[in-house]
Every structure is written in C-alpha cells, then in structure tokens.
Enzyme design. Sequence first.
Site, PDB file in Angstrom:
ATOM      1  NE  ARG A   1      -1.590  -2.407   2.763  1.00 26.96           N
ATOM      2  CZ  ARG A   1      -1.704  -3.677   2.352  1.00 26.96           C
ATOM      3  NH1 ARG A   1      -2.748  -4.074   1.716  1.00 26.96           N
ATOM      4  NH2 ARG A   1      -0.751  -4.570   2.625  1.00 26.96           N
TER       5      ARG A   1
ATOM      6  NE  ARG B   1       6.470   0.779   5.424  1.00 29.33           N
ATOM      7  CZ  ARG B   1       5.317   0.133   5.238  1.00 29.33           C
ATOM      8  NH1 ARG B   1       5.319  -1.129   4.874  1.00 29.33           N
ATOM      9  NH2 ARG B   1       4.168   0.750   5.401  1.00 29.33           N
TER      10      ARG B   1
ATOM     11  CG  HIS C   1       2.090   3.080   9.543  1.00 34.08           C
ATOM     12  ND1 HIS C   1       2.581   3.872   8.511  1.00 34.08           N
ATOM     13  CD2 HIS C   1       1.469   2.027   8.936  1.00 34.08           C
ATOM     14  CE1 HIS C   1       2.272   3.304   7.351  1.00 34.08           C
ATOM     15  NE2 HIS C   1       1.589   2.202   7.577  1.00 34.08           N
TER      16      HIS C   1
ATOM     17  CD  GLN D   1      -3.045   2.350   7.499  1.00 31.92           C
ATOM     18  OE1 GLN D   1      -2.236   1.874   6.699  1.00 31.92           O
ATOM     19  NE2 GLN D   1      -4.354   2.409   7.249  1.00 31.92           N
TER      20      GLN D   1
ATOM     21  CG  ASN E   1       3.963  -0.260  13.939  1.00 29.41           C
ATOM     22  OD1 ASN E   1       2.991  -0.990  14.150  1.00 29.41           O
ATOM     23  ND2 ASN E   1       4.825  -0.491  12.952  1.00 29.41           N
TER      24      ASN E   1
ATOM     25  CG  ASP F   1      -1.297  -3.983  12.722  1.00 34.51           C
ATOM     26  OD1 ASP F   1      -1.265  -4.627  11.647  1.00 34.51           O
ATOM     27  OD2 ASP F   1      -0.318  -3.325  13.149  1.00 34.51           O
TER      28      ASP F   1
ATOM     29  CG  MET G   1       6.647  -6.029   8.286  1.00 31.81           C
ATOM     30  SD  MET G   1       6.823  -4.840   6.939  1.00 31.81           S
ATOM     31  CE  MET G   1       5.846  -3.472   7.524  1.00 31.81           C
TER      32      MET G   1
ATOM     33  CB  CYS H   1      -3.119  -0.676   9.100  1.00 30.04           C
ATOM     34  SG  CYS H   1      -2.311  -2.003  10.007  1.00 30.04           S
ATOM     35  CG  LEU H   2      -5.841  -4.097   4.930  1.00 31.36           C
ATOM     36  CD1 LEU H   2      -6.371  -3.857   3.497  1.00 31.36           C
ATOM     37  CD2 LEU H   2      -6.407  -5.410   5.474  1.00 31.36           C
TER      38      LEU H   2
ATOM     39  NE  ARG I   1      -1.318   4.613   3.981  1.00 28.36           N
ATOM     40  CZ  ARG I   1      -0.319   3.742   4.101  1.00 28.36           C
ATOM     41  NH1 ARG I   1      -0.557   2.472   4.333  1.00 28.36           N
ATOM     42  NH2 ARG I   1       0.948   4.156   4.045  1.00 28.36           N
TER      43      ARG I   1
END
Length: 311
Positions: A55, A103, A130, A133, A161, A222, A227, A263-264, A291
């Site tokens: 995204r 990022r 984030h 988002q 986050n 979420d 990650m 948020c995916l 977004r």
Amino acid sequence: MAFRHFLRVDDLTTEELRHVLATAATLRARIEGDAKYAPLAKKTLALLFAKASARTRVSFETGAFMMGGHAVVLGPEVGVGTRESPKDVARVLSQFNNLIMARLFGHDQLLELAAASTVPVINGLTDYNHPCQLLADALTIVECRGSVDGAKVVYVGDGNNMVHSWLELAAVLPIDFVCACPPGYEPLPEAVAATRAAGLSTVTISHDPMEAVVGADVIYTDVWASMGQKDEVEARERAFKGFTVDSAMMAATGKADTLFLHCLPAERGREVTDEVMESPASKVFQQAGNRMHAQNAIVLHCMGLCDTVDE
Ligand code: CP
Ligand code: NVA
C-alpha cells in the site's frame, strides 16, 4: 522554501490535521477532474523502503504520478544504518529529490535522516509509529460517520506502532481511545502518558476485549506479529487467544453501525475472521484506497503547496 517533516501525527496541530483531511477530499476531486493540475511538475520524491510494502509504495508512487511528479523507489539495498548512515543518505537524496518518504526499522534512524535532510521527510512506518496510515484511517472515519471527534475507537490486539500513532492522533483530535491488549503487549507508557498530558482525549488500556468494545464506534486491529517479529508468531498466537475480532466481538459493541478497520495486510483467522473482513461493517478497502488521497495532501502540506489545490 519553507518545508515541514511529517514524522508523527501530532507534528500537525489540530487545525492543520483538520485542514489536511479536508484538503485530501478536495485534492482528490481536483486530480480526478482537472487533467492539467500538476503541482509536482518537475519534482521528484525518493521513496525509501527498508521493509516490505504494498500500500505505502503504490499509493505514494501513484500519487506522485497523478500530481505530475516522479517517484524513485529505493529498497533495502540502500542499507540505511548498515551500508551508509541515515544522515549521509539524507544529504545525498536531498540534492536530487524534493521530498523523502522513508520506511525504516528504528525510529531513531528516521529522526537522524530527518535532522540532516534539506527537504521534507515523511515517515512511511517505523517500529515505533505509522502516521500516514492514521491520515487514511481518519479520512475513512470522516467519510463514514462525518467526523472523528468524539468517536470511541477500540484497538484490539498488539500495542504496536499503529497504537502509538492512534495515541498521537488522540493528542490532537478528541476521541475516546481504548487499547485492549494482552498483559505484556501494552503500548509504551511514555506514549500513553504524552497523550493523557495533552488532555484532549481519554485513553484506557484494557486486558478484556469483550468489555472494552462496548459502545465502540470503531474497532481497529492489526497483525499480532509486526514486521521484524515474525519469529514470535507462535508465542504471540498463544498470548493473543481471545483477541480475534469476530462477529461476537462486533455484536458486543451493542451498536449496529460500528466500523471495522485494519491497516492491512491482515492475517485472516488470527487477529480477524474472514466473516468480519467481508461484513458490511468492514471498511478496510476504502481505508486502503484512502492512503493515496490522504498522502497526496500531506505531501503538498509538507512542501508548502496546499494553496495550489483551490486555485
Ligand atoms: N498498511 C500499510 O502500510 O501497508 P503496506 O505495509 O503494504 O505498505
Ligand atoms: N504493525 C504492522 C503494520 C503494517 C502496516 C507492522 O509494523 O508490520
């Protein structure tokens, strides 16, 4: 030219955040209706990704194109903090590009990059927060219920986050924010304390999701392992038992119009069921599409180009 970074939601004042959200809507109409509108003509954005993205990458790159500019996408091979220091990366990219979107893993790396940059830096996600988002999330809530103000937002899951950026938003827009998480997975206490000190919103940390969601206008979740935490998947799966957003949890709000947001990317069957993802309450794809609209507005805000929207 004066410029601003966007490293956290509360880098914006309440008025600026409201203006960015309003700009996102008018900018969308302007871009779709005026083929000649090109506020980023002859301008380039560097999009720097140390972590995976779908995204964020596509929305920034497409948004730059739609506004007449160009985006250069850079992956982990740049080696921010390993091959080259964040401040050296910033000083090089600043000479070629009019804005840097980054990022990164460590938030401290982002702060170092921003401090050395001579062009605006936008945070595309760190381990800490984030904020882009949240702009899309707020825009979606405005579209669905008219305003973010006064909404009871219940985040169910890991105090990660996303939660830190919800807390940043709650410092500048008045909401009733609840984070329902297992013990040991709370957001950082200093982030909670800063929002409480701002005095605009209520912030509650709960360990009982079914009780927390009562009266919720928005349920948000979420992934349980972000990650960089994928080796913790199994341990987290055990810890987060009872925190899956399912139809029973949606019904426990006691409201018929509660929105579901994520948020995916989503791990269906873990933090949310297929049934909730596909239900009428779910606005996750509208949210993902927003977004680009929200970020187009923050790009113009950071570059001092918001005035071009209403010309
Ligand atoms: N929500 C979000 O930032 O998605 P990506 O990680 O795919 O960019
Ligand atoms: N908490 C997630 C958000 C992804 C958009 C992560 O950091 O992986």
